[in-house]
Design a protein around this motif. Sequence first.
Motif, PDB file in Angstrom:
ATOM      1  N   ARG A   1       1.089  -1.761   0.323  1.00 36.19           N
ATOM      2  CA  ARG A   1      -0.264   0.161  -0.003  1.00 36.19           C
ATOM      3  C   ARG A   1       0.916   1.428  -0.318  1.00 36.19           C
ATOM      4  O   ARG A   1       0.426   2.684  -0.804  1.00 36.19           O
ATOM      5  CB  ARG A   1      -1.084  -0.361   1.204  1.00 36.19           C
ATOM      6  CG  ARG A   1      -2.156  -1.468   1.248  1.00 36.19           C
ATOM      7  CD  ARG A   1      -2.078  -1.639   2.501  1.00 36.19           C
ATOM      8  NE  ARG A   1      -3.264  -0.173   3.137  1.00 36.19           N
ATOM      9  CZ  ARG A   1      -3.958   0.373   4.045  1.00 36.19           C
ATOM     10  NH1 ARG A   1      -3.527  -0.880   4.958  1.00 36.19           N
ATOM     11  NH2 ARG A   1      -3.886   1.264   4.915  1.00 36.19           N
ATOM     12  N   ASP A   2       1.829   1.218   0.936  1.00 34.65           N
ATOM     13  CA  ASP A   2       2.873   3.438   0.634  1.00 34.65           C
ATOM     14  C   ASP A   2       3.287   2.562  -0.746  1.00 34.65           C
ATOM     15  O   ASP A   2       3.146   3.667  -1.089  1.00 34.65           O
ATOM     16  CB  ASP A   2       4.126   2.090   1.622  1.00 34.65           C
ATOM     17  CG  ASP A   2       3.065   1.939   3.197  1.00 34.65           C
ATOM     18  OD1 ASP A   2       2.580   2.151   3.220  1.00 34.65           O
ATOM     19  OD2 ASP A   2       4.361   1.767   3.967  1.00 34.65           O
TER      20      ASP A   2
ATOM     21  N   VAL B   1       0.926   4.866  -2.575  1.00 37.53           N
ATOM     22  CA  VAL B   1       0.602   5.435  -2.421  1.00 37.53           C
ATOM     23  C   VAL B   1       1.510   6.275  -3.223  1.00 37.53           C
ATOM     24  O   VAL B   1       1.221   7.979  -3.454  1.00 37.53           O
ATOM     25  CB  VAL B   1       0.340   6.190  -0.625  1.00 37.53           C
ATOM     26  CG1 VAL B   1       0.713   7.672   0.034  1.00 37.53           C
ATOM     27  CG2 VAL B   1      -1.020   5.799  -0.264  1.00 37.53           C
ATOM     28  N   ARG B   2       3.225   6.269  -3.164  1.00 39.21           N
ATOM     29  CA  ARG B   2       4.157   6.701  -3.093  1.00 39.21           C
ATOM     30  C   ARG B   2       4.328   6.661  -4.385  1.00 39.21           C
ATOM     31  O   ARG B   2       4.526   8.231  -5.736  1.00 39.21           O
ATOM     32  CB  ARG B   2       5.764   6.347  -2.799  1.00 39.21           C
ATOM     33  CG  ARG B   2       5.576   6.099  -1.429  1.00 39.21           C
ATOM     34  CD  ARG B   2       7.309   6.239  -1.218  1.00 39.21           C
ATOM     35  NE  ARG B   2       7.744   5.039  -1.239  1.00 39.21           N
ATOM     36  CZ  ARG B   2       7.111   3.603  -0.580  1.00 39.21           C
ATOM     37  NH1 ARG B   2       7.391   3.719   1.068  1.00 39.21           N
ATOM     38  NH2 ARG B   2       7.521   2.402  -0.657  1.00 39.21           N
TER      39      ARG B   2
ATOM     40  N   GLU C   1       1.622   7.757  -6.464  1.00 41.62           N
ATOM     41  CA  GLU C   1       0.021   8.386  -7.077  1.00 41.62           C
ATOM     42  C   GLU C   1      -0.504   7.521  -7.233  1.00 41.62           C
ATOM     43  O   GLU C   1      -1.443   8.224  -8.019  1.00 41.62           O
ATOM     44  CB  GLU C   1       0.883   9.581  -7.401  1.00 41.62           C
ATOM     45  CG  GLU C   1       1.829  10.587  -6.888  1.00 41.62           C
ATOM     46  CD  GLU C   1       2.122  11.987  -7.283  1.00 41.62           C
ATOM     47  OE1 GLU C   1       1.856  11.636  -8.918  1.00 41.62           O
ATOM     48  OE2 GLU C   1       1.983  12.703  -6.839  1.00 41.62           O
TER      49      GLU C   1
ATOM     50  N   ALA D   1      -3.297   5.441  -5.631  1.00 42.44           N
ATOM     51  CA  ALA D   1      -4.773   6.454  -4.908  1.00 42.44           C
ATOM     52  C   ALA D   1      -4.080   7.187  -3.497  1.00 42.44           C
ATOM     53  O   ALA D   1      -2.745   6.753  -3.349  1.00 42.44           O
ATOM     54  CB  ALA D   1      -5.042   4.611  -4.302  1.00 42.44           C
ATOM     55  N   THR D   2      -4.600   7.388  -3.299  1.00 44.11           N
ATOM     56  CA  THR D   2      -4.312   8.356  -1.614  1.00 44.11           C
ATOM     57  C   THR D   2      -3.818   7.158  -0.749  1.00 44.11           C
ATOM     58  O   THR D   2      -4.845   6.081  -0.773  1.00 44.11           O
ATOM     59  CB  THR D   2      -5.194   9.602  -1.124  1.00 44.11           C
ATOM     60  OG1 THR D   2      -6.822   9.388  -1.427  1.00 44.11           O
ATOM     61  CG2 THR D   2      -5.051  10.515  -2.359  1.00 44.11           C
ATOM     62  N   LYS D   3      -3.581   7.841   0.969  1.00 44.79           N
ATOM     63  CA  LYS D   3      -4.186   6.563   1.927  1.00 44.79           C
ATOM     64  C   LYS D   3      -4.999   6.292   2.539  1.00 44.79           C
ATOM     65  O   LYS D   3      -5.935   5.437   2.424  1.00 44.79           O
ATOM     66  CB  LYS D   3      -3.018   7.307   2.955  1.00 44.79           C
ATOM     67  CG  LYS D   3      -2.765   6.805   4.420  1.00 44.79           C
ATOM     68  CD  LYS D   3      -2.094   7.084   5.255  1.00 44.79           C
ATOM     69  CE  LYS D   3      -1.790   6.033   6.378  1.00 44.79           C
ATOM     70  NZ  LYS D   3      -3.669   6.023   6.926  1.00 44.79           N
ATOM     71  N   GLU D   4      -6.127   7.732   2.285  1.00 44.20           N
ATOM     72  CA  GLU D   4      -7.236   8.077   3.145  1.00 44.20           C
ATOM     73  C   GLU D   4      -8.183   7.133   2.028  1.00 44.20           C
ATOM     74  O   GLU D   4      -9.219   5.947   1.831  1.00 44.20           O
ATOM     75  CB  GLU D   4      -7.895   8.906   2.886  1.00 44.20           C
ATOM     76  CG  GLU D   4      -7.801   9.847   4.087  1.00 44.20           C
ATOM     77  CD  GLU D   4      -5.610  10.913   3.585  1.00 44.20           C
ATOM     78  OE1 GLU D   4      -5.376  10.718   4.180  1.00 44.20           O
ATOM     79  OE2 GLU D   4      -5.382  10.331   1.993  1.00 44.20           O
ATOM     80  N   MET D   5      -7.754   6.371   0.752  1.00 43.07           N
ATOM     81  CA  MET D   5      -9.091   5.554   0.179  1.00 43.07           C
ATOM     82  C   MET D   5      -8.510   4.201  -0.387  1.00 43.07           C
ATOM     83  O   MET D   5      -9.748   3.459   0.087  1.00 43.07           O
ATOM     84  CB  MET D   5      -8.158   6.376  -2.018  1.00 43.07           C
ATOM     85  CG  MET D   5      -8.734   7.319  -2.540  1.00 43.07           C
ATOM     86  SD  MET D   5      -8.081   7.470  -3.897  1.00 43.07           S
ATOM     87  CE  MET D   5      -8.287   9.331  -4.467  1.00 43.07           C
TER      88      MET D   5
ATOM     89  N   ASP E   1      -7.107   3.465   2.803  1.00 42.83           N
ATOM     90  CA  ASP E   1      -7.452   2.647   3.899  1.00 42.83           C
ATOM     91  C   ASP E   1      -9.252   2.502   3.766  1.00 42.83           C
ATOM     92  O   ASP E   1      -9.548   1.832   4.857  1.00 42.83           O
ATOM     93  CB  ASP E   1      -7.234   3.791   4.964  1.00 42.83           C
ATOM     94  CG  ASP E   1      -6.215   4.203   5.510  1.00 42.83           C
ATOM     95  OD1 ASP E   1      -5.419   3.008   5.371  1.00 42.83           O
ATOM     96  OD2 ASP E   1      -5.368   4.842   5.574  1.00 42.83           O
TER      97      ASP E   1
END
Length: 201
Positions: A141-142, A145-146, A148, A150-154, A156
């Motif tokens: 997941r990290d 996010v890095r 781009e 998806a965002t961390k919120e997406m 989660d």
Amino acid sequence: IRDNKYEVEGFTFEELTEKIFSEMAEYSILTPYLYSSDLEEININSWNDIALTYLDGRIEKVSETFNSPKHGVDIIKRLLQHSGMVIDNANPIAQGHLPPFTTKGGTKINTRITAIKDPVADKDCGICVSIRLLHPQRIDRDELVRGEFATKEMLDFLCMCLRYGISIVIAGATSSGKTTLLNAMLQSVPDKKRIFSIESG
């Protein structure tokens, strides 16, 4: 070949015997590409139009072709036999797979096949096939996010839905990252939970 001293111009004895063996027991012109660690996809657009998609995004046409539309159909039938699937006039659409193979580097690769023939495909094409070489992606997941993706919120939110048993559909074009996203999400599933994988075939 040796006993009768058969020769074909442009081929050595070894090349000719290898080519005949490939036609009889393997997969004709597809043989050298099916177990490649550099390819992502083999697209057969027609019996005389085959393209290779490499992991780096390059697309190259194959100079060789099947001998005829029927030859193309016969070779794909042989490929589909591995998964017990049949493609014929009664079943002009078929999906299957090849047994997994391990590259020299130790990576296990699965191969998925989707094929259509006439009357679904144009009769002059003979057969149209997508052969996907599924390389494992170890992306968490990290990294999504890095990159781009998806965002961390997406992520989660999606993982929370997954944990609470809410049905999720992941859809997108070829190579858009469906499997990569799913694998990253499944990393949030606790070890004590079971995961069942169901594939058509």
